[in-house]
Design a protein around this motif. Structure first.
Motif, PDB file in Angstrom:
ATOM      1  N   THR A 199       3.487  -4.969   5.459  1.00 20.98           N
ATOM      2  CA  THR A 199       2.636  -4.172   6.347  1.00 20.98           C
ATOM      3  C   THR A 199       3.489  -3.443   7.376  1.00 20.98           C
ATOM      4  OG1 THR A 199       0.966  -4.327   8.109  1.00 20.98           O
ATOM      5  CG2 THR A 199       2.280  -6.292   7.739  1.00 20.98           C
ATOM      6  N   ASN A 200       2.948  -2.341   7.890  1.00 19.21           N
ATOM      7  CA  ASN A 200       3.666  -1.675   8.988  1.00 19.21           C
ATOM      8  C   ASN A 200       3.388  -2.365  10.319  1.00 19.21           C
ATOM      9  OD1 ASN A 200       1.176  -0.641   9.994  1.00 19.21           O
ATOM     10  ND2 ASN A 200       1.384   1.194   8.730  1.00 19.21           N
ATOM     11  N   GLY A 201       2.512  -3.335  10.340  1.00 21.14           N
ATOM     12  CA  GLY A 201       2.324  -4.188  11.508  1.00 21.14           C
ATOM     13  C   GLY A 201       1.352  -3.656  12.558  1.00 21.14           C
ATOM     14  N   VAL A 227       7.229  -7.269   7.662  1.00 19.34           N
ATOM     15  CA  VAL A 227       6.790  -6.187   8.546  1.00 19.34           C
ATOM     16  C   VAL A 227       7.844  -5.087   8.472  1.00 19.34           C
ATOM     17  CG1 VAL A 227       6.268  -5.556  10.936  1.00 19.34           C
ATOM     18  CG2 VAL A 227       5.616  -7.820  10.075  1.00 19.34           C
ATOM     19  N   SER A 228       7.391  -3.850   8.307  1.00 17.55           N
ATOM     20  CA  SER A 228       8.344  -2.733   8.259  1.00 17.55           C
ATOM     21  C   SER A 228       8.532  -2.166   9.656  1.00 17.55           C
ATOM     22  CB  SER A 228       7.818  -1.631   7.326  1.00 17.55           C
ATOM     23  OG  SER A 228       7.631  -2.161   6.035  1.00 17.55           O
ATOM     24  N   LEU A 229       9.772  -2.094  10.082  1.00 19.41           N
ATOM     25  CA  LEU A 229      10.072  -1.550  11.420  1.00 19.41           C
ATOM     26  C   LEU A 229      11.496  -1.002  11.392  1.00 19.41           C
ATOM     27  CD1 LEU A 229       9.250  -1.148  14.385  1.00 19.41           C
ATOM     28  CD2 LEU A 229      10.242  -3.374  14.884  1.00 19.41           C
ATOM     29  N   GLY A 255       7.628  11.025  -2.674  1.00 18.89           N
ATOM     30  CA  GLY A 255       7.229  11.029  -1.267  1.00 18.89           C
ATOM     31  C   GLY A 255       8.401  11.336  -0.350  1.00 18.89           C
ATOM     32  N   ALA A 256       9.591  10.908  -0.756  1.00 17.04           N
ATOM     33  CA  ALA A 256      10.781  11.172   0.081  1.00 17.04           C
ATOM     34  C   ALA A 256      11.288  12.578  -0.243  1.00 17.04           C
ATOM     35  CB  ALA A 256      11.854  10.125  -0.187  1.00 17.04           C
ATOM     36  N   THR A 257      10.467  13.566   0.077  1.00 15.89           N
ATOM     37  CA  THR A 257      10.768  14.939  -0.354  1.00 15.89           C
ATOM     38  C   THR A 257      11.930  15.552   0.431  1.00 15.89           C
ATOM     39  OG1 THR A 257       8.971  15.623   1.109  1.00 15.89           O
ATOM     40  CG2 THR A 257       8.470  15.496  -1.241  1.00 15.89           C
ATOM     41  N   GLY A 310       0.845  -1.191   0.000  1.00 16.15           N
ATOM     42  CA  GLY A 310       0.000   0.000   0.000  1.00 16.15           C
ATOM     43  C   GLY A 310       0.882   1.243   0.000  1.00 16.15           C
ATOM     44  N   GLY A 311       0.415   2.293   0.540  1.00 20.19           N
ATOM     45  CA  GLY A 311      -0.373   2.565   1.709  1.00 20.19           C
ATOM     46  C   GLY A 311      -0.226   1.424   2.726  1.00 20.19           C
ATOM     47  N   GLU A 312      -1.121   1.383   3.635  1.00 19.33           N
ATOM     48  CA  GLU A 312      -1.112   0.273   4.571  1.00 19.33           C
ATOM     49  C   GLU A 312      -2.200  -0.722   4.143  1.00 19.33           C
ATOM     50  OE1 GLU A 312       0.691  -1.199   6.694  1.00 19.33           O
ATOM     51  OE2 GLU A 312      -0.912  -2.627   7.056  1.00 19.33           O
TER      52      GLU A 312
HETATM   53  N1  SAM Z   1       2.540   0.325   4.789  1.00 18.10           N
HETATM   54  C1  SAM Z   1       3.297  -0.829   4.437  1.00 18.10           C
HETATM   55  C2  SAM Z   1       4.599  -0.849   5.191  1.00 18.10           C
HETATM   56  O1  SAM Z   1       4.874   0.067   5.939  1.00 18.10           O
HETATM   57  O2  SAM Z   1       5.331  -1.825   5.030  1.00 18.10           O
HETATM   58  C3  SAM Z   1       3.534  -1.020   2.949  1.00 18.10           C
HETATM   59  C4  SAM Z   1       3.858   0.181   2.126  1.00 18.10           C
HETATM   60  S1  SAM Z   1       5.445   0.876   2.392  1.00 18.10           S
HETATM   61  C5  SAM Z   1       5.439   2.164   1.160  1.00 18.10           C
HETATM   62  C6  SAM Z   1       6.502  -0.363   1.711  1.00 18.10           C
HETATM   63  C7  SAM Z   1       7.967  -0.250   2.070  1.00 18.10           C
HETATM   64  O3  SAM Z   1       8.521   0.888   1.445  1.00 18.10           O
HETATM   65  C8  SAM Z   1       8.232  -0.123   3.556  1.00 18.10           C
HETATM   66  O4  SAM Z   1       9.103  -1.135   3.978  1.00 18.10           O
HETATM   67  C9  SAM Z   1       8.905   1.230   3.656  1.00 18.10           C
HETATM   68  O5  SAM Z   1       9.849   1.281   4.672  1.00 18.10           O
HETATM   69  C10 SAM Z   1       9.535   1.381   2.286  1.00 18.10           C
HETATM   70  N2  SAM Z   1       9.857   2.768   1.931  1.00 18.10           N
HETATM   71  C11 SAM Z   1       9.025   3.816   1.877  1.00 18.10           C
HETATM   72  N3  SAM Z   1       9.707   4.937   1.549  1.00 18.10           N
HETATM   73  C12 SAM Z   1      11.003   4.578   1.385  1.00 18.10           C
HETATM   74  C13 SAM Z   1      12.198   5.290   1.049  1.00 18.10           C
HETATM   75  N4  SAM Z   1      12.200   6.598   0.795  1.00 18.10           N
HETATM   76  N5  SAM Z   1      13.354   4.593   0.955  1.00 18.10           N
HETATM   77  C14 SAM Z   1      13.365   3.255   1.190  1.00 18.10           C
HETATM   78  N6  SAM Z   1      12.281   2.539   1.505  1.00 18.10           N
HETATM   79  C15 SAM Z   1      11.111   3.195   1.618  1.00 18.10           C
END
Ligand code: SAM
Length: 385
Positions: free
Chosen positions: A142-144, A164-166, A240-242, A113-115
């Motif tokens: 997922t962000n978990g 899981v993103s952490l 998004g990574a502004t 996603g998104g989440e």
């Molecule tokens: N919400 C979910 C999550 O947090 O895992 C899924 C979407 S998130 C956009 C997917 C992955 O993209 C996450 O592991 C996040 O850390 C990574 N991500 C987002 N922006 C990033 C960036 N600028 N550089 C590296 N990884 C990035």
């Protein structure tokens, strides 16, 4: 379908943090896939190669652009323009597109996603996709935060793997990074996912200099103790990574040097060429990975496309625009016609976005905030990471 324009929203508005509630179709009874193998006698899928000989084998499906976190490296702004709700694919539409992709050789699908867990009844979508015998791997990132409540249902629906993103194990840093509390919920969710029967859980951690680069060792130790494999991700200059800058990137080489300093000699593991992470083995048997898309892009073997929540299909994470598959689907184009359009687009694919970014002399954020507002398809949280 209405032509309601996007509206700019306020992250503090609870309506905007709510799940997308679409009318979803039910999965066939008892359809969860129990096996990774292609059924005997099933027609093997086609193979489609792009202009550089790269297979179409992998599809990331972003099921929503909404997120319940506001990570500084992904969604640092106060307000966002969301995709209009009526444009979001329903589960039946996602299933149809995934079936078309799998007929063209896609064997791996990752929901993101998104989440993704903000999407109501996501387990039903998992059940529908798990019934596709051509898919060898069905995973979720997922962000978990909401995972503890869904892990069992996702497992029962046929989800194979979880990431899981952490990024930090410190509650104060977690709060500063994502702008809400929740570290304890994520840690609980990892345990709940293991209890639900998920093995090979991965933990994604974006490493940012002077923010969490002193937690490489702590995260590896946490992963070892919790039975999950950590994958460090170099900070990427995606939409998004502004606030991205090269000075905040901790390279793979530096990460390895620091980890080796603590644990001793690191052995590189040989991997399938298309996997984004390089995997490594520590002397105590712990494995971890590094995704170094910023300093060592893997464009040469990239086999993945990205389906956005409204059916736009991207051939590269860095691509400026996608191909509108929802238009064909809702315009009642026959499946064969959609398959042909996908195959044709993939055959013409010459994208090597991360390599081009690396070759940029003065590297800075990919898109400005104004560009992102004009077209939210450029956002990482819409593209699905
Ligand atoms: N919400 C979910 C999550 O947090 O895992 C899924 C979407 S998130 C956009 C997917 C992955 O993209 C996450 O592991 C996040 O850390 C990574 N991500 C987002 N922006 C990033 C960036 N600028 N550089 C590296 N990884 C990035």
């Amino acid at each position: 379908m209405s032509d309601q324009p996007d509206r700019t929203i306020n992250v503090a508005d609870p309506r905007d943090a709510k799940a997308i509630d679409g009318p979803e179709l039910r999965a066939p009874q008892g359809s969860a896939a129990q096996t990774n193998a292609v059924e005997p006698g099933l027609k093997p899928p086609a193979t489609v190669l792009d202009a550089f000989g790269r297979l179409l084998a992998n599809l990331r499906v972003s099921v929503t652009d909404r997120c319940n976190l506001r990570c500084q490296y992904c969604m640092p702004e106060e307000e966002y323009v969301w995709l209009p709700r009526e444009e979001i694919l329903n589960f039946e539409e996602i299933r149809t597109l995934v079936e078309i992709f799998s007929g063209l050789g896609v064997v791996k699908v990752r929901l993101t996603g998104g989440e993704p867990l903000l999407r109501r009844d996501l387990d039903q979508l998992v059940r529908m996709l798990a019934a596709n015998p051509l898919l060898r791997d069905l995973a979720l990132t997922t962000n978990g935060l909401l995972l503890a409540g869904y892990a069992k249902a996702l497992r029962e629906a046929g989800l194979h793997r979880l990431t899981v993103s952490l990024d930090t194990l410190r509650p104060d840093r977690f709060r500063a990074l994502v702008r809400r509390d929740g570290l304890a919920d994520v840690l609980k969710a990892v345990a709940a996912a293991r209890d639900a029967g998920f093995s090979h859980i991965k933990l994604n951690a974006v490493v940012i200099r002077d923010f969490n680069d002193d937690e490489l060792v702590g995260l590896i130790e946490y992963g070892r103790d919790a039975g999950v494999e950590v994958r460090f991700i170099e900070y990427m200059d995606v939409g998004g990574a502004t606030r991205w800058s090269m000075s905040q990137v901790v390279s793979r080489a530096e990460m390895l040097q620091r980890i080796e300093g603590r644990f001793g000699a690191i052995q590189a593991l040989r991997e399938n060429g298309a996997a984004p992470a390089d995997r490594f083995l520590l002397p105590d048997g712990t494995r971890f990975g590094i995704i170094s898309s910023t300093t060592h892009p893997f464009c040469g073997s990239c086999d993945r496309g990205r389906l956005m929540p409204d059916g736009m299909w991207l051939l590269c994470l860095y691509a400026d625009r996608g191909i509108d598959l929802k238009g064909m689907l809702r315009g009642r184009a026959p499946r064969g016609e959609i398959a042909l359009a996908i195959a044709d687009a993939w055959r013409g694919r010459r994208d090597k976005g991360a390599e081009q970014r690396k070759a940029t002399n003065t590297r800075h954020a990919l898109f400005r905030v104004e560009d992102l507002r004009q077209d939210p398809h450029r956002e990482m949280h819409t593209r699905g990471g």
